[in-house]
Scaffold this motif. Sequence first.
Motif, PDB file in Angstrom:
ATOM      1  N   LEU A  68      13.477  -5.119  -1.336  1.00 24.71           N
ATOM      2  CA  LEU A  68      13.019  -4.683  -2.654  1.00 24.71           C
ATOM      3  C   LEU A  68      12.788  -3.184  -2.622  1.00 24.71           C
ATOM      4  O   LEU A  68      12.763  -2.569  -1.555  1.00 24.71           O
ATOM      5  CB  LEU A  68      11.733  -5.418  -3.062  1.00 24.71           C
ATOM      6  N   GLU A  69      12.622  -2.628  -3.797  1.00 22.49           N
ATOM      7  CA  GLU A  69      12.148  -1.253  -3.901  1.00 22.49           C
ATOM      8  C   GLU A  69      10.988  -1.262  -4.880  1.00 22.49           C
ATOM      9  O   GLU A  69      10.955  -2.060  -5.817  1.00 22.49           O
ATOM     10  CB  GLU A  69      13.246  -0.300  -4.362  1.00 22.49           C
ATOM     11  N   VAL A  70      10.011  -0.399  -4.617  1.00 23.69           N
ATOM     12  CA  VAL A  70       8.810  -0.364  -5.443  1.00 23.69           C
ATOM     13  C   VAL A  70       8.312   1.075  -5.522  1.00 23.69           C
ATOM     14  O   VAL A  70       8.437   1.837  -4.559  1.00 23.69           O
ATOM     15  CB  VAL A  70       7.713  -1.304  -4.861  1.00 23.69           C
ATOM     16  N   ASN A  71       7.781   1.436  -6.657  1.00 31.55           N
ATOM     17  CA  ASN A  71       7.194   2.762  -6.836  1.00 31.55           C
ATOM     18  C   ASN A  71       6.037   2.911  -5.857  1.00 31.55           C
ATOM     19  O   ASN A  71       5.139   2.072  -5.829  1.00 31.55           O
ATOM     20  CB  ASN A  71       6.704   2.912  -8.283  1.00 31.55           C
ATOM     21  N   GLU A  72       6.074   3.972  -5.044  1.00 33.15           N
ATOM     22  CA  GLU A  72       5.043   4.125  -4.017  1.00 33.15           C
ATOM     23  C   GLU A  72       3.643   4.286  -4.599  1.00 33.15           C
ATOM     24  O   GLU A  72       2.656   4.044  -3.917  1.00 33.15           O
ATOM     25  CB  GLU A  72       5.363   5.298  -3.091  1.00 33.15           C
ATOM     26  N   THR A  73       3.535   4.652  -5.872  1.00 31.43           N
ATOM     27  CA  THR A  73       2.215   4.786  -6.494  1.00 31.43           C
ATOM     28  C   THR A  73       1.702   3.456  -7.048  1.00 31.43           C
ATOM     29  O   THR A  73       0.559   3.379  -7.490  1.00 31.43           O
ATOM     30  CB  THR A  73       2.231   5.841  -7.620  1.00 31.43           C
ATOM     31  N   ASN A  74       2.533   2.427  -7.036  1.00 29.42           N
ATOM     32  CA  ASN A  74       2.131   1.104  -7.519  1.00 29.42           C
ATOM     33  C   ASN A  74       1.451   0.360  -6.359  1.00 29.42           C
ATOM     34  O   ASN A  74       1.995  -0.585  -5.796  1.00 29.42           O
ATOM     35  CB  ASN A  74       3.351   0.341  -8.040  1.00 29.42           C
ATOM     36  N   LEU A  75       0.263   0.798  -6.026  1.00 35.23           N
ATOM     37  CA  LEU A  75      -0.439   0.274  -4.854  1.00 35.23           C
ATOM     38  C   LEU A  75      -0.744  -1.223  -4.917  1.00 35.23           C
ATOM     39  O   LEU A  75      -0.642  -1.901  -3.893  1.00 35.23           O
ATOM     40  CB  LEU A  75      -1.703   1.080  -4.585  1.00 35.23           C
ATOM     41  N   PRO A  76      -1.101  -1.786  -6.078  1.00 40.18           N
ATOM     42  CA  PRO A  76      -1.307  -3.239  -6.093  1.00 40.18           C
ATOM     43  C   PRO A  76      -0.046  -3.999  -5.663  1.00 40.18           C
ATOM     44  O   PRO A  76      -0.126  -4.960  -4.906  1.00 40.18           O
ATOM     45  CB  PRO A  76      -1.674  -3.539  -7.549  1.00 40.18           C
ATOM     46  N   ALA A  77       1.121  -3.560  -6.134  1.00 42.71           N
ATOM     47  CA  ALA A  77       2.371  -4.223  -5.750  1.00 42.71           C
ATOM     48  C   ALA A  77       2.681  -3.993  -4.281  1.00 42.71           C
ATOM     49  O   ALA A  77       3.036  -4.936  -3.559  1.00 42.71           O
ATOM     50  CB  ALA A  77       3.524  -3.728  -6.624  1.00 42.71           C
TER      51      ALA A  77
ATOM     52  N   GLY B 203      12.213   2.477   4.376  1.00 41.71           N
ATOM     53  CA  GLY B 203      12.792   3.735   3.922  1.00 41.71           C
ATOM     54  C   GLY B 203      12.198   4.165   2.599  1.00 41.71           C
ATOM     55  O   GLY B 203      11.316   3.502   2.044  1.00 41.71           O
ATOM     56  N   LYS B 204      12.687   5.320   2.121  1.00 42.97           N
ATOM     57  CA  LYS B 204      12.222   5.886   0.852  1.00 42.97           C
ATOM     58  C   LYS B 204      13.404   6.444   0.080  1.00 42.97           C
ATOM     59  O   LYS B 204      14.373   6.909   0.681  1.00 42.97           O
ATOM     60  CB  LYS B 204      11.263   7.052   1.107  1.00 42.97           C
ATOM     61  N   ARG B 205      13.293   6.413  -1.213  1.00 43.32           N
ATOM     62  CA  ARG B 205      14.222   7.115  -2.094  1.00 43.32           C
ATOM     63  C   ARG B 205      13.402   8.174  -2.805  1.00 43.32           C
ATOM     64  O   ARG B 205      12.555   7.857  -3.641  1.00 43.32           O
ATOM     65  CB  ARG B 205      14.856   6.163  -3.106  1.00 43.32           C
TER      66      ARG B 205
ATOM     67  N   GLN C 288       8.461  10.324  -8.777  1.00 43.12           N
ATOM     68  CA  GLN C 288       7.829   9.445  -7.800  1.00 43.12           C
ATOM     69  C   GLN C 288       8.873   8.809  -6.882  1.00 43.12           C
ATOM     70  O   GLN C 288       9.985   8.482  -7.308  1.00 43.12           O
ATOM     71  CB  GLN C 288       7.027   8.362  -8.523  1.00 43.12           C
ATOM     72  N   ASP C 289       8.472   8.646  -5.626  1.00 40.29           N
ATOM     73  CA  ASP C 289       9.362   8.047  -4.632  1.00 40.29           C
ATOM     74  C   ASP C 289       9.351   6.526  -4.728  1.00 40.29           C
ATOM     75  O   ASP C 289       8.343   5.926  -5.096  1.00 40.29           O
ATOM     76  CB  ASP C 289       8.930   8.443  -3.213  1.00 40.29           C
ATOM     77  N   ALA C 290      10.476   5.930  -4.363  1.00 41.52           N
ATOM     78  CA  ALA C 290      10.588   4.478  -4.241  1.00 41.52           C
ATOM     79  C   ALA C 290      10.482   4.125  -2.776  1.00 41.52           C
ATOM     80  O   ALA C 290      11.116   4.759  -1.927  1.00 41.52           O
ATOM     81  CB  ALA C 290      11.914   3.979  -4.796  1.00 41.52           C
ATOM     82  N   LEU C 291       9.652   3.143  -2.456  1.00 42.96           N
ATOM     83  CA  LEU C 291       9.608   2.605  -1.106  1.00 42.96           C
ATOM     84  C   LEU C 291      10.627   1.474  -1.024  1.00 42.96           C
ATOM     85  O   LEU C 291      10.678   0.609  -1.899  1.00 42.96           O
ATOM     86  CB  LEU C 291       8.218   2.050  -0.790  1.00 42.96           C
ATOM     87  N   LEU C 292      11.417   1.480   0.029  1.00 41.22           N
ATOM     88  CA  LEU C 292      12.338   0.372   0.309  1.00 41.22           C
ATOM     89  C   LEU C 292      11.616  -0.527   1.300  1.00 41.22           C
ATOM     90  O   LEU C 292      11.145  -0.059   2.336  1.00 41.22           O
ATOM     91  CB  LEU C 292      13.637   0.895   0.885  1.00 41.22           C
TER      92      LEU C 292
END
Length: 145
Positions: A104-113, A126-128, A136-140
């Motif tokens: 998955l990828e998720v917004n790194e600032t979306n801490l609850p997710a 990884g990161k995008r 904002q960066d995406a966490l992989l």
Amino acid sequence: MIEISEAKLSLVKEIAGVEFSQPYGALWGVKGFKSEFENKFAHILTALKDGKVIGFISVRAVADTAELLNLAVLPVQTKKGAASKLLDAMFNRLKNLGVKTVTLEVNETNLPAVNLYKKFGFKVIGKRGKFYNGVQDALLMKADL
């Protein structure tokens, strides 16, 4: 009580409404969800409470790999177990299909997710950079089932 079930096309407006309620929503909208319902690799589950859609999860699975594309719960229903139940149910389904890995990828600032995914065994791989809105960066993330 929260019930997890196969998503129905007849509930597509409710599903899109849940997605729209979230600040980090992918914003597929009704059209995007209808397209997912037509995709033979897509799996969509809903969380229902008193017959109303309060959350959903959408995953695409091909061979032994799946990608979690979209997960949301109504803000008034967060922290009540719906997202965990959706992930549990989807993981069980994916295991039965022979899936071994979920990404998955998720917004790194979306801490609850991010924290929820870590609870389910996802690890950052990884990161995008500046993926969301050019800021904002995406966490992989990846989990083995």
